[in-house]
Design a protein around this motif. Structure first.
Motif, mmCIF file in Angstrom:
data_model
loop_
_atom_site.group_PDB
_atom_site.id
_atom_site.type_symbol
_atom_site.label_atom_id
_atom_site.label_comp_id
_atom_site.label_asym_id
_atom_site.label_seq_id
_atom_site.Cartn_x
_atom_site.Cartn_y
_atom_site.Cartn_z
ATOM 1 N N MET A 164 -4.823 8.609 -3.990
ATOM 2 C CA MET A 164 -5.136 8.529 -2.559
ATOM 3 C C MET A 164 -4.587 7.254 -1.927
ATOM 4 O O MET A 164 -4.643 7.088 -0.712
ATOM 5 C CB MET A 164 -6.645 8.583 -2.350
ATOM 6 N N LEU A 165 -4.072 6.353 -2.769
ATOM 7 C CA LEU A 165 -3.496 5.115 -2.236
ATOM 8 C C LEU A 165 -2.378 5.441 -1.260
ATOM 9 O O LEU A 165 -1.531 6.280 -1.531
ATOM 10 C CB LEU A 165 -2.919 4.273 -3.371
ATOM 11 N N GLY A 166 -2.399 4.773 -0.146
ATOM 12 C CA GLY A 166 -1.331 4.959 0.827
ATOM 13 C C GLY A 166 -1.647 5.988 1.889
ATOM 14 O O GLY A 166 -0.946 6.068 2.889
ATOM 15 N N ASN A 167 -2.706 6.791 1.665
ATOM 16 C CA ASN A 167 -3.072 7.762 2.698
ATOM 17 C C ASN A 167 -3.867 7.075 3.798
ATOM 18 O O ASN A 167 -4.723 6.238 3.524
ATOM 19 C CB ASN A 167 -3.911 8.898 2.101
ATOM 20 N N PRO A 168 -3.624 7.434 5.028
ATOM 21 C CA PRO A 168 -4.335 6.781 6.140
ATOM 22 C C PRO A 168 -5.837 7.053 6.075
ATOM 23 O O PRO A 168 -6.260 8.140 5.672
ATOM 24 C CB PRO A 168 -3.735 7.439 7.377
ATOM 25 N N ALA A 169 -6.612 6.038 6.454
ATOM 26 C CA ALA A 169 -8.065 6.213 6.510
ATOM 27 C C ALA A 169 -8.402 7.267 7.558
ATOM 28 O O ALA A 169 -7.918 7.216 8.681
ATOM 29 C CB ALA A 169 -8.732 4.891 6.865
ATOM 30 N N ASP A 170 -9.217 8.228 7.161
ATOM 31 C CA ASP A 170 -9.571 9.319 8.069
ATOM 32 C C ASP A 170 -10.600 10.189 7.346
ATOM 33 O O ASP A 170 -10.893 9.969 6.171
ATOM 34 C CB ASP A 170 -8.319 10.146 8.414
ATOM 35 N N THR A 171 -11.147 11.150 8.045
ATOM 36 C CA THR A 171 -12.000 12.157 7.415
ATOM 37 C C THR A 171 -11.232 13.467 7.404
ATOM 38 O O THR A 171 -10.881 13.999 8.454
ATOM 39 C CB THR A 171 -13.313 12.321 8.194
ATOM 40 N N TYR A 172 -10.968 13.933 6.194
ATOM 41 C CA TYR A 172 -10.177 15.147 6.016
ATOM 42 C C TYR A 172 -11.126 16.276 5.632
ATOM 43 O O TYR A 172 -12.033 16.064 4.807
ATOM 44 C CB TYR A 172 -9.155 14.955 4.896
ATOM 45 N N ILE A 195 -9.353 -0.077 3.352
ATOM 46 C CA ILE A 195 -9.580 -1.341 2.643
ATOM 47 C C ILE A 195 -8.369 -2.224 2.901
ATOM 48 O O ILE A 195 -7.235 -1.808 2.680
ATOM 49 C CB ILE A 195 -9.757 -1.104 1.132
ATOM 50 N N LEU A 196 -8.597 -3.422 3.389
ATOM 51 C CA LEU A 196 -7.488 -4.331 3.687
ATOM 52 C C LEU A 196 -8.031 -5.754 3.607
ATOM 53 O O LEU A 196 -8.802 -6.179 4.460
ATOM 54 C CB LEU A 196 -6.948 -4.030 5.098
ATOM 55 N N ARG A 197 -7.678 -6.444 2.545
ATOM 56 C CA ARG A 197 -8.263 -7.773 2.334
ATOM 57 C C ARG A 197 -7.227 -8.694 1.698
ATOM 58 O O ARG A 197 -6.522 -8.297 0.766
ATOM 59 C CB ARG A 197 -9.481 -7.646 1.414
ATOM 60 N N ILE A 198 -7.160 -9.909 2.180
ATOM 61 C CA ILE A 198 -6.267 -10.912 1.597
ATOM 62 C C ILE A 198 -7.122 -12.107 1.190
ATOM 63 O O ILE A 198 -8.038 -12.506 1.922
ATOM 64 C CB ILE A 198 -5.151 -11.322 2.594
ATOM 65 N N SER A 199 -6.867 -12.641 0.000
ATOM 66 C CA SER A 199 -7.649 -13.780 -0.496
ATOM 67 C C SER A 199 -6.709 -14.828 -1.063
ATOM 68 O O SER A 199 -5.890 -14.525 -1.942
ATOM 69 C CB SER A 199 -8.603 -13.341 -1.610
ATOM 70 N N VAL A 200 -6.818 -16.046 -0.571
ATOM 71 C CA VAL A 200 -6.063 -17.154 -1.156
ATOM 72 C C VAL A 200 -6.872 -17.650 -2.341
ATOM 73 O O VAL A 200 -8.025 -18.078 -2.190
ATOM 74 C CB VAL A 200 -5.831 -18.279 -0.134
ATOM 75 N N SER A 240 -5.778 -0.220 0.747
ATOM 76 C CA SER A 240 -5.769 1.211 0.432
ATOM 77 C C SER A 240 -4.603 1.930 1.090
ATOM 78 O O SER A 240 -4.385 3.108 0.834
ATOM 79 C CB SER A 240 -7.080 1.852 0.893
ATOM 80 N N THR A 241 -3.892 1.220 1.927
ATOM 81 C CA THR A 241 -2.711 1.822 2.562
ATOM 82 C C THR A 241 -1.529 0.868 2.398
ATOM 83 O O THR A 241 -1.699 -0.260 1.939
ATOM 84 C CB THR A 241 -2.930 2.040 4.071
ATOM 85 N N ASN A 242 -0.379 1.335 2.779
ATOM 86 C CA ASN A 242 0.769 0.431 2.818
ATOM 87 C C ASN A 242 0.483 -0.674 3.832
ATOM 88 O O ASN A 242 -0.264 -0.461 4.792
ATOM 89 C CB ASN A 242 2.026 1.192 3.223
ATOM 90 N N PHE A 243 1.063 -1.827 3.592
ATOM 91 C CA PHE A 243 0.786 -2.947 4.492
ATOM 92 C C PHE A 243 2.039 -3.779 4.715
ATOM 93 O O PHE A 243 3.028 -3.665 3.981
ATOM 94 C CB PHE A 243 -0.335 -3.839 3.938
ATOM 95 N N GLU A 244 1.950 -4.616 5.739
ATOM 96 C CA GLU A 244 3.027 -5.541 6.061
ATOM 97 C C GLU A 244 2.422 -6.939 6.089
ATOM 98 O O GLU A 244 1.327 -7.125 6.619
ATOM 99 C CB GLU A 244 3.582 -5.176 7.440
ATOM 100 N N LEU A 245 3.109 -7.892 5.482
ATOM 101 C CA LEU A 245 2.613 -9.269 5.419
ATOM 102 C C LEU A 245 3.463 -10.161 6.325
ATOM 103 O O LEU A 245 4.694 -10.164 6.237
ATOM 104 C CB LEU A 245 2.686 -9.773 3.973
#
Lengths: 193, 215
Positions: free
Chosen positions: A174-182, B38-43, B80-85
């Protein structure tokens, strides 16, 4: 055409409809006794990476009544499928562009109570497929009994569990899927064959 | 006529009952999948970097990273998703503490970007950002924070996607100051010694922002 003739024609038509109807000499029912709503909630990265398994989540009972030897049913089968009302082959999010392929979700049937001689086909995990396709998860093997009848089943005493898993290897993460309710509906169909 | 109607009604009832015997049946179970972002950055190390120039050699050749870990900042990202830094300084220059009129150009500060986690540019989970496109191999000069990939983008997702946990996304920034000559980075370093810039003695500071955006 006089009144008497019309009356006989009406009676004849009704009788023939009745005959056709009575020719359905059996019934099958599928009843959900528990776990009628399946929710996967991904809120940790462990969930995202490893997926979620809901073991024995749904409890389903089946009723089978084969009332006369003819027509001679060879057996019955219970199959699972996804409704996929929008025909995109995926679970659809609240934002319609967000989708999760059905192939990321699997279903498994395992014995609970009763259902002796029901074949769970190895209790394998099977991919969820969209209607009109479906996957058989239980059949009545080795029915029919001698004499042409199928073993009767009752929902209260012949039950099985259904487990579900989403995003578990070898399925897609599920990594990379946009947060949503499916969401979508799952169909459990039972039918004579 | 009455008989006819009664007969018809009885026949209809019987046929109705007969049709009510199903030869197939269906149960419907609603299924939902809820994905929480989920999106978290920790130094995790090197949250405060201090370069002290106290020899002429420091002024002439700068202070290299030295691979001692002393001038390193390490951080992790869970997404939890692709991200840009994005990475950039809060201010347009480093600003003197004792006299705010005194400034030090940001590109005197250089850095190399290193991957410690399982996901790298090589594994194609990550791709370098536009602003510091080669900072994983060549020292780049620091830029001001803009929040735009073209002007402060350090990292973005690759073909395989860069969402993952802190074991996947673990990075180090190797800092240096006043190194000459100028690097061939996407954003080159100043390339002039601190000495030749004749910078007044002071403590020059700025904050460096590390900012992640879900893609």
């Amino acid at each position: 055409m006089n009144f008497m003739e019309i009356r006989w024609i009406i009676i004849f038509l009704l009788l023939s409809i009745q005959q056709n109807s009575i020719a359905q000499a059996g019934s099958v029912r599928v009843t959900v006794y528990g776990g009628g709503n399946v929710q996967f909630v991904f809120n940790t990265l462990g969930n995202y990476k490893n997926g979620i398994t809901l073991n024995n989540w749904t409890n389903i009972g089946i009723d089978v009544q084969d009332l006369v030897p003819l027509p001679d049913f060879a057996g019955w089968q219970l199959s699972v499928s996804a409704e996929d009302a929008d025909l995109d082959g995926s679970l659809t999010g609240s934002i319609p562009a967000n989708t999760i392929p059905f192939s990321n979700i699997q279903v498994r049937a395992t014995p609970n109570i009763g259902c002796v001689n029901c074949s769970f086909l190895g209790s394998l995990w099977v991919n969820l497929v969209a209607q009109p396709a479906s996957t058989v998860i239980i059949d009545s093997s080795p029915d029919p009994l001698p004499g042409g009848y199928l073993t009767p089943r009752a929902g209260l005493t012949d039950q099985f569990h259904v487990s579900y898993r989403c995003g578990v290897l070898p399925l897609g993460s599920m990594l990379g899927n946009p947060a949503d309710t499916y969401s979508d509906n799952i169909f459990f169909d039972i039918a004579f064959f | 006529m009455k008989k006819s109607i009664i007969t018809s009604a009885i026949a209809l009832i019987i046929t109705g009952s007969a049709f009510a015997q199903p030869v197939s049946d269906r149960a419907v179970i609603p299924l939902g999948v809820t994905l929480q972002q989920i999106l978290r950055i920790s130094v995790t190390n090197g949250g405060n970097i201090e370069f002290v120039f106290n020899t002429i050699t420091d002024y002439k050749t700068g202070i290299a990273n030295g691979a001692t870990g002393f001038y390193d900042s390490r951080f992790t990202i869970a997404s939890s998703t692709n991200f840009e830094l994005h990475m950039g300084a809060e201010d347009a220059t480093l600003i003197g503490t004792d006299n705010p009129v005194r400034t030090l150009a940001l590109n005197n500060v250089g850095f190399l970007f290193a991957f410690n986690g399982l996901r790298t540019v090589t594994t194609t989970h990550h791709a370098m950002g536009l602003a510091y496109n080669n900072s994983n191999t060549i020292i780049n000069g620091l830029r001001q924070f803009t929040g735009v990939n073209a002007t402060d983008g350090l990292l973005t997702n690759g073909v395989l996607g860069n969402g993952g946990d802190i074991l996947d996304n673990d990075f180090t920034i190797n800092w240096s100051v006043g190194i000459i000559p100028a690097s061939a980075g996407t954003n080159p370093t100043n390339g002039t010694s601190i000495l030749s810039q004749s910078i007044a003695a002071d403590r020059y500071v700025t904050n460096v922002f590390l900012d992640i955006n879900a893609l």
